[in-house]
Design an enzyme around this catalytic site. Sequence first.
Site, PDB file in Angstrom:
ATOM      1  N   ASP A  10       0.779  -1.082  -0.113  1.00 14.91           N
ATOM      2  CA  ASP A  10       0.014  -0.084  -0.080  1.00 14.91           C
ATOM      3  C   ASP A  10       0.724   1.426  -0.372  1.00 14.91           C
ATOM      4  O   ASP A  10       1.798   1.192   0.804  1.00 14.91           O
ATOM      5  CB  ASP A  10      -1.235  -0.311   1.496  1.00 14.91           C
TER       6      ASP A  10
ATOM      7  N   ASP B 283      -1.474  -0.872  -3.948  1.00 11.34           N
ATOM      8  CA  ASP B 283      -2.107  -0.341  -4.879  1.00 11.34           C
ATOM      9  C   ASP B 283      -0.686  -0.100  -6.260  1.00 11.34           C
ATOM     10  O   ASP B 283       0.417  -1.018  -5.571  1.00 11.34           O
ATOM     11  CB  ASP B 283      -2.282   0.951  -4.285  1.00 11.34           C
TER      12      ASP B 283
ATOM     13  N   ASP C 174      -4.511 -10.086 -16.385  1.00 12.28           N
ATOM     14  CA  ASP C 174      -5.633 -11.430 -15.910  1.00 12.28           C
ATOM     15  C   ASP C 174      -6.895 -11.197 -16.836  1.00 12.28           C
ATOM     16  O   ASP C 174      -6.614  -9.894 -16.604  1.00 12.28           O
ATOM     17  CB  ASP C 174      -6.171 -11.354 -14.727  1.00 12.28           C
TER      18      ASP C 174
ATOM     19  N   ASP D  33      -8.861 -16.012 -17.533  1.00  9.47           N
ATOM     20  CA  ASP D  33      -9.433 -16.758 -16.084  1.00  9.47           C
ATOM     21  C   ASP D  33     -11.121 -17.284 -16.786  1.00  9.47           C
ATOM     22  O   ASP D  33     -11.087 -17.140 -17.835  1.00  9.47           O
ATOM     23  CB  ASP D  33     -10.415 -15.347 -15.260  1.00  9.47           C
TER      24      ASP D  33
ATOM     25  N   GLU E 295      -5.946 -20.053 -17.569  1.00  7.33           N
ATOM     26  CA  GLU E 295      -6.879 -21.251 -16.269  1.00  7.33           C
ATOM     27  C   GLU E 295      -8.003 -22.211 -16.668  1.00  7.33           C
ATOM     28  O   GLU E 295      -9.165 -22.306 -17.039  1.00  7.33           O
ATOM     29  CB  GLU E 295      -8.016 -20.439 -15.674  1.00  7.33           C
TER      30      GLU E 295
ATOM     31  N   HIS F 223      -4.195 -17.757  -6.000  1.00 11.53           N
ATOM     32  CA  HIS F 223      -4.791 -16.629  -4.804  1.00 11.53           C
ATOM     33  C   HIS F 223      -6.541 -17.215  -4.886  1.00 11.53           C
ATOM     34  O   HIS F 223      -6.916 -17.011  -3.701  1.00 11.53           O
ATOM     35  CB  HIS F 223      -4.951 -15.211  -5.792  1.00 11.53           C
ATOM     36  N   ASP F 224      -6.740 -18.489  -5.997  1.00  9.07           N
ATOM     37  CA  ASP F 224      -7.166 -19.618  -5.172  1.00  9.07           C
ATOM     38  C   ASP F 224      -7.233 -20.507  -4.038  1.00  9.07           C
ATOM     39  O   ASP F 224      -8.072 -21.318  -4.069  1.00  9.07           O
ATOM     40  CB  ASP F 224      -8.040 -20.115  -6.727  1.00  9.07           C
TER      41      ASP F 224
HETATM   42  C1  GLC Z   1     -11.378 -17.342 -11.389  1.00  8.60           C
HETATM   43  C2  GLC Z   1     -10.672 -16.798 -10.566  1.00  8.60           C
HETATM   44  C3  GLC Z   1     -11.294 -16.825  -9.243  1.00  8.60           C
HETATM   45  C4  GLC Z   1     -12.050 -16.312  -9.661  1.00  8.60           C
HETATM   46  C5  GLC Z   1     -13.261 -17.187 -10.940  1.00  8.60           C
HETATM   47  C6  GLC Z   1     -14.432 -16.657 -11.273  1.00  8.60           C
HETATM   48  O1  GLC Z   1     -11.594 -19.470 -11.314  1.00  8.60           O
HETATM   49  O2  GLC Z   1      -9.133 -17.414 -10.258  1.00  8.60           O
HETATM   50  O3  GLC Z   1     -10.922 -16.149  -8.739  1.00  8.60           O
HETATM   51  O4  GLC Z   1     -13.328 -15.846  -8.583  1.00  8.60           O
HETATM   52  O5  GLC Z   1     -12.436 -16.860 -11.743  1.00  8.60           O
HETATM   53  O6  GLC Z   1     -13.923 -15.089 -11.804  1.00  8.60           O
HETATM   54 CA    CA Z   2      -3.801   1.939  -1.477  1.00  6.98          CA
END
Ligand code: GLC
Ligand code: CA
Length: 598
Positions: A59, A67, A136, A238, A297, A372-373
């Site tokens: 941040d 950010d 992404d 994605d 993905e 992140h998932d």
């Molecule tokens: C993908 C992303 C995930 C998101 C989902 C919906 O799986 O990696 O974080 O919640 O798509 O966009």
């Molecule tokens: Ca910030």
Amino acid sequence: MMHLNRIATFFIMATLITLAACNTPTEKNQSSQTSSGPTDRKWWKEAVVYQIYPRSFQDSNGDGIGDLKGLTSRLDYVKSLGVDIVWLNPIYSSPNADNGYDISNYDDIMKEFGTMADFDVMLAEMHKRGIKLVMDLVVNHCSDEHEWFRQSRSSRTNPYRNYFHWWPAEKGKPPFRPGSFEVDGSGWRYDSLTNSYYLHYFSYKQPDLNWENPKVRQEIYAMMNRWFKKGVDGFRMDVIPFISKDTTFPVITEKFLKENYNGAWDQYMGNGPHLHEYLQEMNREVLSKYDIMTLAEGAGTTKATAMNFVDPDRKELDMSYHFEGVSLGYLPGEFKQMDPKGYSLVAFKEIYSGWDSVFANKGWGTIYLGNHDQPRMVTRWGNDSPEFREASSKMLSTFLLTMRGTPYYYFGDELGMTNIKFDRIEDYRDIETLNMYAQIKSKGGDLQHFLNGQKISARDNSRTPFQWDATENAGFTTGTPWIKVNENKKVINVAAAEKDPNSTLHYVRKLVQLRKDKKDILVYGKYTLLDKENPNVYSYTRESNGKKMLILLNFKTENAAAHTGLDLSKARVILDNYPAPSAGEELRPYEARILELD
Ligand code: GLC
Ligand code: CA
């Protein structure tokens, strides 16, 4: 009556569960080494990708949210890791129902993250350091606050109406589709304004775009072209296998769902009728014009279908990532609950070796253990106790950086960051956890059981702020962080790791350098699994032009031995995560050893 709880969890679990191979493998001759074979050199094969969750990296203005300015100020650190590419989770305008995976404007930056001017500076500073940027691309759906959707929902005759999938209510209720992140589990939401339902595979804040409409596709290609012209180096796409839909929306019967959940995915969602036609069109109209990389993905893809995305002769995408590895060890039929017995290393080896063989003669694979998932790598696959945390983080990093396939390394794993394991639902921020909690509550289910499971599997575990130092907010922010900082920042942080010559951080840097120095072997060389029934040790060789390296990884808390059958009398240790290693096959807990054989 549908069992909504089960159906809703199905959608999320399906991305986690190995799908049965329903489709025939590509008919193309896989045995011939062509110019598009695995030894064909490409920068994105040689790269190490570092994934940054921008909300939690740095941040710069004290609002508690990471950010772009903050990120830019930390690029020297990123560079010091030796990585070549940064993949950033979505940074476009978004109301953040799903932390940026719900985009309201593809051509602007999320206000919490900064401005387009900040973006331009960040990109220039990355390129100055020789780091490429992969963005992404979230185009299966957008936000319900996107202008396209505002228009679309306003009337049945609006020119944007067919940008989304609508089902007029006079036809009755639409055939069931799962809606992940919805308390009632339904993928259709009724909109009274036009007396119709709209489709959303994720939350109702994420309406699915209608790819069958050529105008939608042209909008998306034009947008991608604008980003490439700005200089971005690629896209991570994605849930891209979901874009094409059978718009007659055939009924998926309750019987079918019960008997063949996975098949339902492959058949109805992950494998739409025009999916590959659209990816080829995208390649022609956008991707082929630039020297960039693409990553799918691979939700809903199998070993049998994965090649269809990345076969160079098909001219679609470059790489894909599967869910078979990260699904290992979950209990079937439950929402992300780990088997208390843990996972089987023999099964783990089988999965990664099986996926390596998919790309042995053609195409290219990827390798990851966290993102992140997913929960934190060390908690999920290693051992996050103080005794074994560093050793197992190093061991898992050794795996990631010595396999064939481009490594996607998740930020913070180089410090051995762990799951935060929240006790209370109030600490969670993720829509998946919050809505599943609400769903279980509404059904009178066992909330404590759910919360216990989330300590291991929740996505928020890997989304907590990056730990720069031991100060109150770990150097992430001077304000109140949007999600709690892990208390173990006192010991697990960059400042401490830089000072400790034996830290995971320094070890990971050595590994990244080794992958580059031994590129012929570690990037392009053949992979061979050894000693496959060994329940404790993962052993494999990588080889190229008569040069061979052996990797030995102990995945357990006890001493263990590999039985490779190789003559190691002349083997030289190149790297080991313990001091004073032997060149033999005996390994200490979570020991990782890389040997050179000829
Ligand atoms: C993908 C992303 C995930 C998101 C989902 C919906 O799986 O990696 O974080 O919640 O798509 O966009
Ligand atoms: Ca910030």
